[in-house]
Design an enzyme around this catalytic site. Structure first.
Site, mmCIF file in Angstrom:
data_model
loop_
_atom_site.group_PDB
_atom_site.id
_atom_site.type_symbol
_atom_site.label_atom_id
_atom_site.label_comp_id
_atom_site.label_asym_id
_atom_site.label_seq_id
_atom_site.Cartn_x
_atom_site.Cartn_y
_atom_site.Cartn_z
ATOM 1 N N GLY A 228 0.796 -1.223 0.000
ATOM 2 C CA GLY A 228 0.000 0.000 0.000
ATOM 3 C C GLY A 228 0.823 1.263 0.000
ATOM 4 O O GLY A 228 1.741 1.439 -0.803
ATOM 5 N N ASP A 257 1.305 5.661 -11.376
ATOM 6 C CA ASP A 257 0.565 6.783 -11.958
ATOM 7 C C ASP A 257 -0.902 6.724 -11.540
ATOM 8 O O ASP A 257 -1.517 7.759 -11.249
ATOM 9 C CB ASP A 257 0.659 6.746 -13.488
ATOM 10 C CG ASP A 257 2.085 6.895 -13.989
ATOM 11 O OD1 ASP A 257 2.922 7.448 -13.253
ATOM 12 O OD2 ASP A 257 2.360 6.459 -15.121
#
Length: 324
Positions: A228, A257
Site C-alpha cells: 500500500g 501513476d
C-alpha cells in the site's frame, strides 16, 4: 480544486520476436552488428506519466489539466484524453518534433532491445504555468511529474515564485538528476511522491536524512508496492493504507501513476489523506489487473463494490458522494 499535472506524454510501440536475440549474435562480430528482426505483432499503447495520471483523474471525474509537450501526431491521442475528461488545451504542440516514443522488441527469453525518442518532450521547458493558470482561473496544485528535466526545474521555480502549491514527483528522472537538482525540486513541496527505492535514492543523492527531507515538505507520500502506501508529516502519526485484494496481477506498468491519479482526485474532492490514499490504491489495483496503462475501465458500481469490501461502508459512503 483545479489541479494541473505536468509530465511526459508518449506512446509505446511494443513488438515481439519469436526467436532469441542471442542466436543472431556472432561473438567476434559484435563491434559491427547489423540485424533486422521480423516480429509477429505490434502493440501501440498510450503512455507518459503526465497523460497516465490525467487519464485516471478524468475517469474519476475531477477534470485534470494536462501540461506537457507533444508533436503534430498528437491529434488521436488528444481526442482519446478529451473523451475521458482531460483538459488538453495546455499541451504544447511542437512544429518540428514528434511525440515522445518508446520502441521496444522482446524476444522469446524476455530479453529486450529498446530505444526512447524524447522528441517534443524537450519543448516542455517552454511552457509557462502562469498562462495555464490564467486560462483556467487559477491553480490550486501543480503536480510536477517526470518530464524534460529543464521543464521540471522551471515549473518548480515558477510555482515557488508565484506561490502555487506543488507536488514533487521525479520517478524515472531521479537516476539522471544531480543532488542539487533534486534538492531544488523537493524543497517547499506540498507533497513529495516516491516509491521505497526512490525514497532511498533521494536521501542518498541529496545527502539529507529521512527526517531532514520530511522537514522540507508538508507531506511525504511513499508507495510500498503490495503493502500500500504511507503518508508522513512532521509531528503527526503516519497514515498507512493497504491495497485491495487483486483479481489478477497482469501488468504493473502505470500502477504508480494510477495511485497518484486517485490520490489527487481525493484531494480535489476535499476528502482526508487516508480516504484519498484509499481511492488511489483502488485505482492502482484496477490498473495492475489490466494490460496497458490506460486500458482499464472505471465502472462506478464495480469500483464501489470493491472499495466497500476493502475499506468499509463508512469510507465507501464518503467516496460515493463524489463518484455519483
Amino acid at each position: 480544486m483545479r489541479i494541473a499535472v505536468t509530465g511526459s506524454i508518449a506512446t509505446d510501440h511494443l513488438m515481439t520476436f519469436p526467436g532469441r536475440f542471442a542466436d543472431q549474435l556472432v561473438a567476434d562480430q559484435l563491434h559491427t552488428v547489423s540485424l533486422s528482426f521480423l516480429v509477429d505483432n505490434l502493440d501501440v499503447r498510450r503512455g507518459g506519466v503526465g497523460a497516465n495520471i490525467c487519464f485516471g483523474m478524468g475517469q474519476l471525474g475531477t477534470g485534470p489539466i494536462l501540461v506537457g509537450a507533444a508533436g503534430s501526431d498528437f491529434d488521436e491521442y488528444r481526442a482519446w484524453l478529451d473523451r475521458h475528461g482531460v483538459d488538453t488545451n495546455s499541451v504544447r504542440i511542437s512544429e518540428v518534433l514528434h511525440t515522445a516514443r518508446f520502441v521496444c522488441t522482446t524476444d522469446a527469453d524476455h530479453n529486450q532491445i529498446g530505444s526512447f525518442y524524447t522528441g517534443a518532450m524537450s519543448e516542455a521547458r517552454q511552457i509557462e504555468l502562469q498562462s495555464v493558470a490564467e486560462r483556467v482561473g487559477g491553480l490550486d496544485l501543480v503536480l510536477i511529474g517526470a518530464d524534460d528535466p529543464e521543464a521540471m526545474l522551471r515549473h518548480t521555480e515558477e510555482c515557488k515564485t508565484r506561490g502555487i502549491p506543488f507536488a514533487a514527483d521525479f520517478s524515472q528522472q531521479i537516476a539522471r538528476m544531480s543532488g542539487d537538482d533534486i534538492r531544488t525540486l523537493l524543497e517547499g513541496a506540498k507533497y513529495l511522491f516516491s516509491n521505497e527505492y526512490e525514497k532511498g535514492l533521494i536521501e542518498s543523492k541529496t545527502g539529507w536524512s529521512d527526517a531532514e527531507i520530511l522537514g522540507k515538505v508538508d507531506y511525504r507520500v511513499t508507495t510500498l508496492g503490495s503493502r500500500g502506501v504511507r503518508i508522513e508529516r512532521v509531528g503527526e502519526d503516519p497514515i498507512e493504507v493497504g491495497c485491495p485484494e487483486e483479481d489478477a496481477k497482469v501488468d504493473p506498468t502505470g500502477v504508480g501513476d494510477a495511485f497518484r491519479a486517485g490520490f489527487l482526485s481525493g484531494l480535489s474532492w476535499g476528502v482526508g489523506h487516508e480516504r484519498a490514499a484509499q481511492v488511489g490504491c483502488m485505482l492502482a489495483t484496477l490498473v495492475i489487473e489490466t494490460l496497458g496503462t490506460q486500458e482499464y475501465q472505471l465502472k462506478r458500481a464495480h469500483f464501489m463494490d470493491r472499495f466497500t469490501k476493502a475499506y468499509g461502508v463508512d469510507a465507501a459512503d464518503e467516496v460515493r458522494a463524489y463518484l455519483g
